[in-house]
Scaffold this motif. Structure first.
Motif, short mmCIF file in Angstrom:
data_model
loop_
_atom_site.label_atom_id
_atom_site.label_comp_id
_atom_site.label_asym_id
_atom_site.label_seq_id
_atom_site.Cartn_x
_atom_site.Cartn_y
_atom_site.Cartn_z
N TYR A 49 0.85 -1.20 0.00
CA TYR A 49 0.00 0.00 0.00
C TYR A 49 0.88 1.24 0.00
O TYR A 49 2.05 1.18 0.36
N ASP A 52 -1.70 6.94 2.85
CA ASP A 52 -2.36 8.23 2.69
C ASP A 52 -1.85 9.16 3.80
O ASP A 52 -1.86 8.78 4.97
N ASP A 58 -6.00 2.99 5.11
CA ASP A 58 -5.27 1.97 4.35
C ASP A 58 -4.48 1.04 5.28
O ASP A 58 -4.55 -0.18 5.16
N GLU A 59 -3.74 1.61 6.21
CA GLU A 59 -2.95 0.81 7.13
C GLU A 59 -3.84 -0.07 8.02
O GLU A 59 -3.54 -1.25 8.26
N CYS A 62 -5.30 -2.92 5.84
CA CYS A 62 -4.25 -3.89 5.50
C CYS A 62 -3.94 -4.79 6.70
O CYS A 62 -3.82 -6.02 6.55
N CYS A 97 -3.49 -2.73 -1.98
CA CYS A 97 -4.47 -1.84 -1.36
C CYS A 97 -4.23 -0.43 -1.88
O CYS A 97 -3.19 0.18 -1.59
N ASN A 99 -5.47 3.57 -2.50
CA ASN A 99 -6.34 4.71 -2.24
C ASN A 99 -6.81 5.30 -3.57
O ASN A 99 -6.12 5.17 -4.58
N THR A 128 -9.70 -1.58 -2.79
CA THR A 128 -9.82 -0.19 -3.23
C THR A 128 -10.44 0.64 -2.11
O THR A 128 -11.50 0.29 -1.59
N LEU A 129 -9.77 1.73 -1.75
CA LEU A 129 -10.25 2.61 -0.69
C LEU A 129 -10.60 3.98 -1.25
O LEU A 129 -10.04 4.41 -2.25
#
Length: 203
Positions: A49, A52, A58-59, A62, A97, A99, A128-129
């Motif tokens: 990833y 962001d 995201d973290e 994950c 992953c 963003n 997808t974030l």
């Protein structure tokens, strides 16, 4: 006339500010690695990833996905793009992953996928974030993976603002995303285990 001149001056400034913000959020941050699961596990997975700089959804996603996957005899390496670029290891599964910025997945993730030959023929998961409009971004990420000749095991979207579960509106949206990511990791773990057992039986 004055109003039109002001507008003509404002538009370039806004465009420059937008470009600057986009460059900043898509910049590949520090090299960071986190291990989840036993070092004695028989299988390994790599999650990549690009963090962001504003939110750490995201973290969190994950790590939660890795916790779900690690229950199925997997040690999971969670790495930022900068760390993953230096990692020559072999993995049974890859997870990307991404963003969403400007309705597209993070360019650093797309670049990593495009440039790494080790992904050809591998098994990959897409995450997808975004704030809530991620359909186009998810499609582009999936197409990037397919272009490598890889097998897409699964693809999910998680959001910051759009409800991740409309039946659980009273709960924090990010919390729900994290819980669902763990369930997704377990789902992929079951699928990988089933595939492995099928291969073993047919040898």
């Amino acid at each position: 006339m004055k109003a039109s001149k002001i507008i003509l001056l404002i538009i370039p400034v806004l465009l420059l500010a937008w470009l600057g913000l986009t460059f900043w959020v898509e910049y590949s941050g520090e090299a960071k690695v986190l291990l989840v699961g036993s070092s004695e596990a028989n299988h390994k997975a790599l999650i990549v990833y690009n963090p962001d700089p504003i939110y750490n959804l995201d973290e969190q996603v994950c790590k939660s996905f890795a916790e779900g996957l690690s229950r199925y005899d997997y040690q999971v390496v969670i790495a930022t793009v900068k760390a993953a670029e230096k990692d020559p290891g072999k993995y049974d599964c890859f997870v990307f992953c991404a963003n969403t910025y400007n309705w597209a997945p993070d360019r650093s993730i797309r670049k990593f996928i495009a440039q790494h030959p080790m992904l050809k023929g591998s098994r990959i998961v897409a995450i997808t974030l975004g704030s809530g409009t991620t359909g186009r971004s998810q499609r582009i990420l999936e197409e990037s993976i397919s272009a490598k000749g890889a097998t897409l095991l699964g693809s999910e979207e998680f959001w910051l603002l759009r409800p991740n579960d409309e039946n659980r509106m009273e709960e924090a949206n990010v919390t729900i995303a994290v819980v669902k990511a763990r369930l997704f990791g377990s789902e992929i773990g079951r699928k990988l285990t089933a595939d492995s057992n099928h291969v073993t039986q047919n040898r």
